[in-house]
Design a protein around this motif. Structure first.
Motif, PDB file in Angstrom:
ATOM      1  N   ASP A 173       0.849  -1.180   0.000  1.00 18.62           N
ATOM      2  CA  ASP A 173       0.000   0.000   0.000  1.00 18.62           C
ATOM      3  C   ASP A 173       0.887   1.233   0.000  1.00 18.62           C
ATOM      4  N   THR A 174       0.381   2.294  -0.574  1.00 15.40           N
ATOM      5  CA  THR A 174       1.101   3.556  -0.524  1.00 15.40           C
ATOM      6  C   THR A 174       0.195   4.603   0.094  1.00 15.40           C
ATOM      7  N   GLU A 175       0.792   5.442   0.903  1.00 16.21           N
ATOM      8  CA  GLU A 175       0.104   6.582   1.490  1.00 16.21           C
ATOM      9  C   GLU A 175       0.934   7.806   1.123  1.00 16.21           C
ATOM     10  N   GLY A 176       0.534   8.461   0.062  1.00 16.54           N
ATOM     11  CA  GLY A 176       1.333   9.575  -0.432  1.00 16.54           C
ATOM     12  C   GLY A 176       2.652   9.060  -0.949  1.00 16.54           C
ATOM     13  N   LEU A 177       3.743   9.470  -0.317  1.00 18.01           N
ATOM     14  CA  LEU A 177       5.078   9.076  -0.752  1.00 18.01           C
ATOM     15  C   LEU A 177       5.638   7.914   0.063  1.00 18.01           C
ATOM     16  N   LEU A 178       4.828   7.403   0.982  1.00 17.13           N
ATOM     17  CA  LEU A 178       5.252   6.332   1.872  1.00 17.13           C
ATOM     18  C   LEU A 178       4.701   4.997   1.391  1.00 17.13           C
ATOM     19  N   ALA A 179       5.582   4.009   1.237  1.00 16.06           N
ATOM     20  CA  ALA A 179       5.177   2.657   0.848  1.00 16.06           C
ATOM     21  C   ALA A 179       5.176   1.779   2.086  1.00 16.06           C
ATOM     22  N   LYS A 180       4.120   0.962   2.195  1.00 18.54           N
ATOM     23  CA  LYS A 180       4.008   0.031   3.314  1.00 18.54           C
ATOM     24  C   LYS A 180       3.795  -1.358   2.745  1.00 18.54           C
ATOM     25  N   ALA A 181       4.636  -2.297   3.158  1.00 21.64           N
ATOM     26  CA  ALA A 181       4.535  -3.670   2.658  1.00 21.64           C
ATOM     27  C   ALA A 181       4.495  -4.633   3.834  1.00 21.64           C
ATOM     28  N   LYS A 182       3.590  -5.612   3.732  1.00 26.70           N
ATOM     29  CA  LYS A 182       3.500  -6.686   4.723  1.00 26.70           C
ATOM     30  C   LYS A 182       3.633  -7.994   3.966  1.00 26.70           C
ATOM     31  N   PHE A 183       4.529  -8.847   4.430  1.00 20.63           N
ATOM     32  CA  PHE A 183       4.733 -10.144   3.803  1.00 20.63           C
ATOM     33  C   PHE A 183       4.644 -11.248   4.852  1.00 20.63           C
ATOM     34  N   HIS A 184       3.961 -12.340   4.505  1.00 17.51           N
ATOM     35  CA  HIS A 184       4.055 -13.559   5.305  1.00 17.51           C
ATOM     36  C   HIS A 184       5.177 -14.370   4.679  1.00 17.51           C
ATOM     37  N   VAL A 185       6.184 -14.678   5.488  1.00 16.13           N
ATOM     38  CA  VAL A 185       7.382 -15.348   4.982  1.00 16.13           C
ATOM     39  C   VAL A 185       7.677 -16.584   5.834  1.00 16.13           C
ATOM     40  N   ASN A 186       8.455 -17.504   5.249  1.00 17.68           N
ATOM     41  CA  ASN A 186       8.893 -18.671   6.009  1.00 17.68           C
ATOM     42  C   ASN A 186      10.234 -19.138   5.464  1.00 17.68           C
ATOM     43  N   TYR A 187      10.897 -19.966   6.257  1.00 19.43           N
ATOM     44  CA  TYR A 187      12.134 -20.604   5.826  1.00 19.43           C
ATOM     45  C   TYR A 187      11.919 -22.100   5.952  1.00 19.43           C
ATOM     46  N   LYS A 188      11.853 -22.768   4.813  1.00 19.49           N
ATOM     47  CA  LYS A 188      11.611 -24.212   4.748  1.00 19.49           C
ATOM     48  C   LYS A 188      10.357 -24.607   5.531  1.00 19.49           C
ATOM     49  N   GLY A 189       9.286 -23.811   5.356  1.00 23.82           N
ATOM     50  CA  GLY A 189       7.995 -24.125   5.966  1.00 23.82           C
ATOM     51  C   GLY A 189       7.884 -23.792   7.440  1.00 23.82           C
ATOM     52  N   GLN A 190       8.860 -23.090   7.986  1.00 24.77           N
ATOM     53  CA  GLN A 190       8.856 -22.732   9.404  1.00 24.77           C
ATOM     54  C   GLN A 190       9.001 -21.220   9.564  1.00 24.77           C
ATOM     55  N   ALA A 191       8.560 -20.727  10.716  1.00 21.42           N
ATOM     56  CA  ALA A 191       8.771 -19.312  11.042  1.00 21.42           C
ATOM     57  C   ALA A 191      10.282 -19.043  11.095  1.00 21.42           C
ATOM     58  N   LEU A 192      10.660 -17.809  10.812  1.00 21.78           N
ATOM     59  CA  LEU A 192      12.081 -17.455  10.833  1.00 21.78           C
ATOM     60  C   LEU A 192      12.597 -17.424  12.268  1.00 21.78           C
ATOM     61  N   ILE A 193      13.737 -18.055  12.501  1.00 24.03           N
ATOM     62  CA  ILE A 193      14.365 -17.977  13.821  1.00 24.03           C
ATOM     63  C   ILE A 193      14.968 -16.586  13.972  1.00 24.03           C
ATOM     64  N   ARG A 194      15.212 -16.179  15.210  1.00 18.90           N
ATOM     65  CA  ARG A 194      15.672 -14.802  15.487  1.00 18.90           C
ATOM     66  C   ARG A 194      16.894 -14.378  14.654  1.00 18.90           C
ATOM     67  N   PRO A 195      17.945 -15.207  14.550  1.00 25.66           N
ATOM     68  CA  PRO A 195      19.094 -14.766  13.742  1.00 25.66           C
ATOM     69  C   PRO A 195      18.727 -14.518  12.272  1.00 25.66           C
ATOM     70  N   LEU A 196      17.842 -15.345  11.711  1.00 20.65           N
ATOM     71  CA  LEU A 196      17.430 -15.141  10.321  1.00 20.65           C
ATOM     72  C   LEU A 196      16.540 -13.911  10.197  1.00 20.65           C
ATOM     73  N   GLN A 197      15.721 -13.650  11.202  1.00 25.32           N
ATOM     74  CA  GLN A 197      14.919 -12.417  11.202  1.00 25.32           C
ATOM     75  C   GLN A 197      15.847 -11.200  11.127  1.00 25.32           C
ATOM     76  N   GLN A 198      16.954 -11.269  11.873  1.00 21.38           N
ATOM     77  CA  GLN A 198      17.913 -10.163  11.885  1.00 21.38           C
ATOM     78  C   GLN A 198      18.604 -10.016  10.532  1.00 21.38           C
ATOM     79  N   VAL A 199      18.941 -11.132   9.899  1.00 21.30           N
ATOM     80  CA  VAL A 199      19.563 -11.089   8.571  1.00 21.30           C
ATOM     81  C   VAL A 199      18.614 -10.438   7.563  1.00 21.30           C
ATOM     82  N   VAL A 200      17.345 -10.841   7.588  1.00 17.64           N
ATOM     83  CA  VAL A 200      16.357 -10.270   6.666  1.00 17.64           C
ATOM     84  C   VAL A 200      16.221  -8.763   6.913  1.00 17.64           C
ATOM     85  N   ALA A 201      16.058  -8.373   8.173  1.00 14.11           N
ATOM     86  CA  ALA A 201      15.894  -6.955   8.506  1.00 14.11           C
ATOM     87  C   ALA A 201      17.124  -6.146   8.103  1.00 14.11           C
ATOM     88  N   ASN A 202      18.314  -6.657   8.415  1.00  9.37           N
ATOM     89  CA  ASN A 202      19.546  -5.932   8.068  1.00  9.37           C
ATOM     90  C   ASN A 202      19.726  -5.819   6.558  1.00  9.37           C
TER      91      ASN A 202
END
Length: 193
Positions: A148-177
């Protein structure tokens, strides 16, 4: 479902529907309503060849850009409400592109089988495709997403997984970084002048 606001003139709905049809899409439902912020057209679209919802990031970006280009071409008055109106519109937006819009990336668990990735950043053409490419390049699967966009701001929400499982904390950090690195504002070192 894609939500589009447009000018209040005869044929505005047809212009947009034809633009979507030219992308190989079917408009299976359209809702037109008027409120205090103006006229709104809401479309439910499917891929014409398969009859299924559109989930390909490149096609979603093509839809977004087609609608924006359609608005600029057939409804020049809309350029004051679009970030792309700065370069292509007859009337630039009153709110200029703010390079200081902060990028926010958050990853959290959303059950045992998936995580929720939320990204907020400055909108630009190709952003959705780039986000999905970065995520999948680190072997994280994208199950679904909202953009979605609100003016010049883009907002994205994704449901993601790693091999069918929720991301473990270290992988969450890798994705965010990785996303923060890619979305950072380009800088020029003084020594390069």
């Amino acid at each position: 479902m894609d939500k589009v606001g447009g000018g209040d003139r005869l044929g505005a709905l047809l212009d947009t529907m034809n633009a979507l049809k030219n992308l190989g899409l079917n408009v299976v439902k359209a809702n037109v309503y008027l409120d205090s912020s103006g006229k709104h057209n809401k479309f439910a679209i499917t891929n014409a060849s398969t009859g299924r919802k559109v989930d390909d990031p490149e096609m979603l970006e093509a839809i977004r850009l087609t609608i924006i280009n359609n608005l600029l071409q057939y409804h020049p008055e809309s350029s004051s409400q679009l970030a792309m109106g700065v370069a292509f519109g007859v009337e630039p937006p009153k709110q200029q592109v703010d390079v200081d819009i902060a990028t926010h990336v958050n990853v959290s668990d959303d059950g045992p089988d998936r995580s929720l990735l939320y990204v907020e950043t400055v909108d630009r053409p190709g952003l959705l495709v780039d986000l999905v490419k970065i995520i999948t390049d680190i072997n994280v699967a994208v199950e679904s997403g909202e953009f979605d966009t609100e003016g010049l701001l883009a907002k994205a929400k994704f449901h993601v997984n790693y091999k069918g499982q929720a991301l473990i904390r270290p992988l969450q950090q890798v994705v965010a970084n990785s996303l923060r690195y890619f979305l950072r504002r380009p800088s020029t070192e003084e020594a390069s002048f």
